[in-house]
Scaffold this active site. Sequence first.
Site, PDB file in Angstrom:
ATOM      1  N   ASP A   1       0.622  -1.224   0.102  1.00  0.00           N
ATOM      2  CA  ASP A   1       0.112   0.197   0.196  1.00  0.00           C
ATOM      3  C   ASP A   1       1.027   1.263   0.075  1.00  0.00           C
ATOM      4  OD1 ASP A   1      -2.206   1.549   0.007  1.00  0.00           O
ATOM      5  OD2 ASP A   1      -2.521   1.362   2.306  1.00  0.00           O
TER       6      ASP A   1
ATOM      7  N   HIS B   1      -7.367   0.497   9.590  1.00  0.00           N
ATOM      8  CA  HIS B   1      -6.675   0.800   8.693  1.00  0.00           C
ATOM      9  C   HIS B   1      -6.821   2.251   8.365  1.00  0.00           C
ATOM     10  CE1 HIS B   1      -4.267   0.073   4.803  1.00  0.00           C
ATOM     11  NE2 HIS B   1      -4.615   1.390   4.610  1.00  0.00           N
TER      12      HIS B   1
ATOM     13  N   HIS C   1      -5.841   6.528   7.339  1.00  0.00           N
ATOM     14  CA  HIS C   1      -5.116   7.367   6.890  1.00  0.00           C
ATOM     15  C   HIS C   1      -5.182   8.791   7.567  1.00  0.00           C
ATOM     16  CE1 HIS C   1      -4.348   5.372   2.604  1.00  0.00           C
ATOM     17  NE2 HIS C   1      -4.916   4.636   3.278  1.00  0.00           N
TER      18      HIS C   1
ATOM     19  N   CYS D   1      -3.411   6.613  -2.079  1.00  0.00           N
ATOM     20  CA  CYS D   1      -4.236   5.677  -2.920  1.00  0.00           C
ATOM     21  C   CYS D   1      -4.212   6.046  -4.282  1.00  0.00           C
ATOM     22  CB  CYS D   1      -5.532   5.520  -2.649  1.00  0.00           C
ATOM     23  SG  CYS D   1      -6.652   4.419  -3.489  1.00  0.00           S
TER      24      CYS D   1
ATOM     25  N   ASN E   1      -0.673   6.554   4.917  1.00  0.00           N
ATOM     26  CA  ASN E   1      -1.132   5.697   5.820  1.00  0.00           C
ATOM     27  C   ASN E   1      -0.657   6.428   7.255  1.00  0.00           C
ATOM     28  OD1 ASN E   1      -2.468   3.342   4.622  1.00  0.00           O
ATOM     29  ND2 ASN E   1      -0.616   3.418   3.405  1.00  0.00           N
TER      30      ASN E   1
END
Length: 308
Positions: free
Chosen positions: A22, A214, A216, A247, A256
Site C-alpha cells: 500500500d 486501516h 489514513h 491511493c 497511511n
Amino acid sequence: MSPTPEPGLPARVRVHEVGPRDGLQNEKALVPVDVKAEFIHRLAAAGLTTIEATSFVHPRWVPQLADAERLFPLLRDLGGVRLPVLVPNERGLDRALALGAREVAVFASVTESFARANLNRTVDESLAMFTPVIARALDAEVPVRGYLSMCFGDPWEGEVPVDRVVRVARRLIDLGCAELSLGDTIGVATPGQVTALLTALNAAGIPTERLAVHFHDTYGQALANTLTALRHGVTTVDASAGGLGGCPFAKSATGNLATEDLLWMLQGLGIETGVDLDRLTETSLWLAAHLGRPSPSRTVSALSPKES
C-alpha cells in the site's frame, strides 16, 4: 519513555505492515525489486511478523508493483513471517498461488463511485468477482483478508452511511473472509464514527476479533481513531513504515498511519507488539534515502540523528 497503561486496552497488538504494498504502490518513481526485497527483510528483522508483500494486479493499473513475480521468490527465506498479497481477481490468485503465497487479500469498495474508479464495477459486481477468488483460495487452504475501502467518507459521495459498510462487510464474511480491514481511505473519520461503525458491525454478528483498522492521516486523526478502536477491543492495526502510501485511485488520500507513530503510542501505553522501534526507524530512514525525500512520520523525524 516510561509506559503508562490504560485500563481496558489489549495487552498486545499485531501490526499488519502495509508499506511494501500500500505504501510503495503510490510512489511516482519505480522502486527497484532488490530495494523492495531488502525493505521487506529489514522490516522482518525489526520484528514485524505480518508484512503485506505486494499485489498481483495487472501492471497497467499499478505499474509500481509490476515486479511481483520477481519479488516474491526473493522472500522465501523469511520463515515465520506472514507475507499476504493482494489479488484482484482469479487471474491474480493464480499468479499468487503459483509462487506459493499462503495468504491473500481482496479489496472491496463500500461505495459505488470508488468501486467504479478502482475496479470498474459496481459494488455487487465486484463482490460477485470475489466470490470464486475467495472460494478457490479457501479450497487451497489459503486464508483471505477482506479490505473495505471508503468506510467513513468518499471523495465523490461524501459521508458513508454505516449500514452500507455493514452490508458489504457481512457479504465478505459470508463469502469466507477470515478478517476484515476497515479502511478510512481518505482519512476523514473521527473517533465517534469509529465507535459507531464497530458497534454496528458487532450488532450484525461480526465479532471484534475479526476486525482490523486501516487509517489514513489526512486530518491528523489516525492515532486518535486507532486508540478508539483499541478501546473497543480491536487488536490488529494496519500501518505503513515511514508513513508511506495513499491511493492511486483516490487523489485526496494521503499517507497511511506511520508504523513508527503507532509504535510510539503503543509503547507509551505498555502494549506489546514485538517490534523494535529503533530498528524500524533506521529502515524508514534507509528507504527515504532511496526515495529521495524525508519520511512523513513524525516519530521517524524525532528519532532521526540531528546534524550539529
